[in-house]
Design an enzyme around this catalytic site. Structure first.
Site, PDB file in Angstrom:
ATOM      1  N   GLY A  11     125.393  52.681  67.442  1.00  0.00           N
ATOM      2  CA  GLY A  11     126.229  52.020  66.442  1.00  0.00           C
ATOM      3  C   GLY A  11     126.594  50.608  66.885  1.00  0.00           C
ATOM      4  N   CYS A  12     126.559  49.676  65.955  1.00  0.00           N
ATOM      5  CA  CYS A  12     126.960  48.299  66.246  1.00  0.00           C
ATOM      6  C   CYS A  12     128.015  47.867  65.227  1.00  0.00           C
ATOM      7  CB  CYS A  12     125.758  47.354  66.211  1.00  0.00           C
ATOM      8  SG  CYS A  12     124.999  47.169  64.588  1.00  0.00           S
ATOM      9  N   PRO A  13     128.731  46.784  65.495  1.00  0.00           N
ATOM     10  CA  PRO A  13     129.816  46.364  64.596  1.00  0.00           C
ATOM     11  C   PRO A  13     129.400  46.154  63.144  1.00  0.00           C
ATOM     12  CG  PRO A  13     129.982  45.208  66.668  1.00  0.00           C
ATOM     13  CD  PRO A  13     128.698  45.967  66.710  1.00  0.00           C
TER      14      PRO A  13
END
Length: 477
Positions: A11-13
């Site tokens: 997951g990334c921002p």
């Protein structure tokens, strides 16, 4: 011998590129290492390919490559490798080896009994929470990015609607002005409402990452207080962390209450006491934070007009250094904050610097085609689309192969694009969208020219570097 089984979460921002690039890297590495893997992705649309309890139970270990909260409590009792999402892209085999070689620590959630099938080996150390300063810093960053991730759709959707309203005239939403347009006013009002929620949403989901749902309510109120008090993003960040730890404190203070009152705690005591306490914390901080926020915005605005060369180099270097990581996000959030204050110049440079990296890669794979593999050539063509829509992360796989050389080239190209944008005085009223927002850009041709110059300079240098490698290598890359 049974094949090793690993489960993972990425997951990334922004939930657009890093998330899925890390997932693909892990899958590819696992296939090469003859390891079974299932990867759960936490993208902008939510959780996809979710892990079941049975899959987690059967796994030999877990890899979490994320810069946002992905709920690691469910991995209690399992060997866990938890790293930033960039590591998932860059070092997938190293992460898998830590599970296979049983180097990863066993994840223990406080209050849970450790029951695993991992044996009683002396090497089976239990992870009791903290892993030192590096882990604390990553935890803080992850909490912050959880807020940014949930805030971005409000910023992008609201900001672009406001920008579109400017097509009807800069004063078209003002009912007292002769250029007033009812539809433009509607767009401006609707987009402005979404835009106005970005600080409360930021604070709410920072707090949610720290203290789950009870923290979200308190964080939202803290964010509203920061927003209305003029403390802006800085105040929202403070409110988010304060709200999260206020709830953690309340959970510790109230944990001795009878179990029958658990429902009362979550629906009554946490919101009541939490909202009161965030008000107590934020009220005295409002004036100094507001002054600091104003001073910072004025400082950046002054540099923009007095030294655009320096500002462009700083913004370009930050945006190109980690391409969607902490430095890139810091530049982007500053641009968004200034955009909310009516400064349309700063974001123009940030956007140019974010668009340039994938275009550098794309042009290099076209002009120096013979020095790239077929797979790289195809990825290069995709980067034309990614760059044109302000998705910087497409350059990461190329940079990861030799970051010491490639990242400075990308930083140079991004800096040139940003510097020219500031020198030309381009104004971009939208916080995202790339070339899709060209109709609302003031100085659109100059902006495109700035980006192309930076991208082409970077592409030529990168292409010559690849040519040198190919000529010095007995085997073609």
């Amino acid at each position: 011998m049974r094949r090793k089984k690993i489960v993972a979460a990425t997951g990334c921002p922004t939930g657009i590129a890093h998330t899925f690039m890390a997932a693909e890297s892990l899958k590819k590495a696992a296939e090469e290492m003859d390891v079974d893997i299932k990867v759960e992705t936490h993208g902008q649309v939510g959780v996809e390919n979710g892990l079941t309890q049975e899959e987690i139970r059967e796994a030999d270990g877990v890899i979490v490559a994320a810069d946002k909260d992905v709920n690691t409590d469910r991995f209690h009792g399992k060997r866990l490798v938890e790293v930033p999402v960039a590591r998932g892209i860059r070092d997938p085999k190293e992460l898998i080896k830590q599970i296979i070689n049983e180097e990863a620590l066993i994840h223990h959630v406080k209050g849970h009994k450790v029951t695993t099938d991992l044996g009683d080996s002396k090497n089976d150390k239990i992870e009791s929470g903290s892993k030192g300063k590096k882990n604390v810093i990553h935890s803080i960053y992850k909490n912050l990015m959880n807020g940014v991730s949930h805030m971005l759709p409000f910023v992008v959707g609201g900001g672009v609607l406001i920008a579109i309203s400017f097509l009807f005239g800069i004063h078209s939403a003002d009912s007292t002005h002769e250029t007033y347009n009812e539809f433009a006013a509607f767009l401006n009002k609707t987009g402005g409402l979404a835009f106005s929620l970005m600080v409360p949403i930021l604070a709410a989901f920072i707090a949610e990452s720290i203290a789950k749902r009870p923290g979200m309510v308190v964080g939202f109120i803290g964010g509203l207080l920061a927003n209305e008090g003029g403390a802006g993003f800085l105040g929202g960040i403070i409110a988010g962390f304060a709200a999260g730890y206020i709830i953690i404190l309340l959970q510790q203070l109230l944990k001795k209450l009878p179990q029958s009152l658990n429902g009362l705690k979550s629906i009554f005591l946490y919101p009541l006491l939490g909202i009161f306490l965030i008000g107590v914390v934020m009220t005295p901080l409002m004036v100094p934070v507001q002054e600091l926020n104003t001073s910072m915005m004025e400082f950046l605005s002054n540099i923009q007009s007095t030294n655009p060369l320096l500002l462009g180099i700083v913004v370009g270097s930050m945006s190109g250094f980690d391409m969607g990581g902490p430095f890139n996000k810091a530049a982007y959030l500053t641009g968004t904050a200034l955009l909310a204050e009516g400064n349309l110049y700063f974001m123009a440079g940030v956007s140019a610097a974010c668009i340039a990296p994938p275009l550098i890669i794309a042009f290099a794979t076209v002009f120096f085609r013979r020095y790239f593999t077929k797979e790289e050539q195809n990825a290069g063509l995709v980067n034309f689309v990614l760059g044109s829509t302000h998705i910087t992360e497409g350059a990461i796989p190329f940079a990861a192969k030799n970051p010491i050389v490639v990242i400075p080239i990308i930083m140079l190209g991004s800096s040139i694009a940003a510097v020219l944008t500031y020198l030309f005085g381009v104004q971009v009223p939208a916080p995202h969208g790339g070339f899709l927002v060209l109709p609302v850009v003031t100085g659109a041709i100059k902006w495109v020219f700035s980006i192309l110059v930076g991208s082409l300079v970077g592409a030529v240098i990168y292409g010559l570097y690849r040519k040198k490698i190919a000529n010095n290598s007995p085997v073609k890359e």
